[in-house]
Motif scaffolding. Sequence first.
Motif, mmCIF file in Angstrom:
data_model
loop_
_atom_site.group_PDB
_atom_site.id
_atom_site.type_symbol
_atom_site.label_atom_id
_atom_site.label_comp_id
_atom_site.label_asym_id
_atom_site.label_seq_id
_atom_site.Cartn_x
_atom_site.Cartn_y
_atom_site.Cartn_z
ATOM 1 N N SER A 138 0.833 -1.460 0.196
ATOM 2 C CA SER A 138 -0.009 0.157 0.077
ATOM 3 C C SER A 138 0.920 1.250 0.138
ATOM 4 C CB SER A 138 -0.600 -0.076 1.442
ATOM 5 O OG SER A 138 -0.014 -0.059 2.617
ATOM 6 N N LYS A 185 -2.470 -0.311 -10.567
ATOM 7 C CA LYS A 185 -2.524 0.011 -9.140
ATOM 8 C C LYS A 185 -2.729 0.821 -8.991
ATOM 9 C CE LYS A 185 0.669 0.001 -5.567
ATOM 10 N NZ LYS A 185 0.409 0.862 -4.877
ATOM 11 N N LYS A 208 -5.608 3.794 -4.616
ATOM 12 C CA LYS A 208 -6.176 2.892 -2.890
ATOM 13 C C LYS A 208 -5.723 2.098 -3.423
ATOM 14 C CE LYS A 208 -9.311 7.611 -2.489
ATOM 15 N NZ LYS A 208 -10.415 7.333 -2.657
ATOM 16 N N ASP A 209 -5.021 1.311 -4.135
ATOM 17 C CA ASP A 209 -5.127 0.036 -4.509
ATOM 18 C C ASP A 209 -3.728 -0.790 -3.817
ATOM 19 O OD1 ASP A 209 -7.127 -0.126 -6.203
ATOM 20 O OD2 ASP A 209 -5.252 -0.139 -7.740
ATOM 21 N N ASN A 242 -2.119 6.238 -11.777
ATOM 22 C CA ASN A 242 -2.201 4.839 -11.829
ATOM 23 C C ASN A 242 -0.715 4.285 -12.276
ATOM 24 O OD1 ASN A 242 -5.473 3.938 -12.450
ATOM 25 N ND2 ASN A 242 -5.135 5.923 -13.291
#
Length: 469
Positions: free
Chosen positions: A38, A327, A330-331, A364
Amino acid sequence: MKSLFIVCMASLLFSAHVSSQCNTSNNLAVNRMVTATSEENSGRRADYAVDGNTSTRWSSAASDAQSITVDLGSLKSLCSVELLWESAYGRDFNIDISSDGSNWTTAASIANNTSTHNVIPVSGSARYVRMSGITRATGYGYSLYEFQVFGTAPASSCSSNLAFQRTAYESSQQNSSFPVSNINDGNIDTRWSSGFTDNEYMYVDLGARYPICTVEIFWEAAYATAYRIELSNDAVNWTTATTVSNNTDLHNTIAVSGNARYVKMQGISRASEYGYSIWEMRVLGTSIVLPVKWVSFSGKPDSDKKVDLDWVTADESNNARFDVQRKGDKDADFITIGSVKATTLASGAGQYAFTDAKPADGINYYRIKQVDQNGQFSYSKTISVENRNSSAAVLVYPNPVVSQLYIKDAGQPIDYIRVFTTDGRKMQEFSNIAKGQTTMIQMGIYPKGNYLVQIVTANGVETKKIVKE
């Protein structure tokens, strides 16, 4: 012993010195590919932990089970990991190592840490190194200014017979009693014999592209007085690795250097009236399959709020497909959003494209997982692409950048753009930028490293960190 397991109080562990044989002047992790479970936000990205800049940092989500992994690019012999924490440090954590990114071994386990500067001795060979958080010291996430890894590249191995029982090919054979399959069957009592002319050859398909260091040939009495060892990745275009002349020995050990899938003995002249006759040919090298060579990988947003990805490869021997992974901010981790079948080019450039039809708003992150025919895989570098809605000020792409960086307003005119080094030295400035205009900055003229792009609009100042490759 499978792993080195270290558990001790932090006050004892971090007062110890790393072995004097550990080279701490060469940080193997700097500017390498890195992933994390994260990221707190786009200003606390994982790559900031390996950028060599102690004023930038990675921060995870505010929960215990978080990790950050650096890919060193190839196997290295490790001796130390150094963690420079922000005040949100790890109290309990592991240092894990892996050669393939899937199977992990714990190299060190740290308990009750109270320091923001950890120097951790480790031992073992690995390509991937991971800090696996167990318990945080604060209510925030894990936050690292720098994740440093020290060690050396191991001495190359020249012991694996890569040719053993692989498929072999021949220009001719004396008769069916002497097929070319005899040259690498591991039986010194069987042999291949060619037709009775000088320009005969045989070659073996190693099945994938390997680093090669030695070719060993055991001749029958019908040997070659002169021949070439040639290498290829497609069995069409051959490169001469070495030429043997005036040979009188029946056992030749030939040093070669190169990466190849196919290895050929190309006859020049015979020692007898018969053909060329070989009991056994061995190809020695390292058994690590070389991954696809990445020439470039970039991405940019298009006018339909999609993201277009393009990549170019070379030497795709044994390649099966590319899995495109994304990703968002927030992924927790990368997900596969599509696959592209490989062209299976053995050499030359392979050109590919993929469109992400549903990128998240904001930054992204993309990477390509290249998968071999035998299931082995490797990853490209990770790139970031900004996909902004109409309320955002600017689009900046690609990042990392090799040559040309593009900056475009997204509804709010840009007053000026400035490019700085990370120590504040101004390199370029652009002004009088018309609404809707795309500004191209030639980053190819700059040395590799990190730069800051400052963009001023009526809404304020926005600063982007740009990685120049």
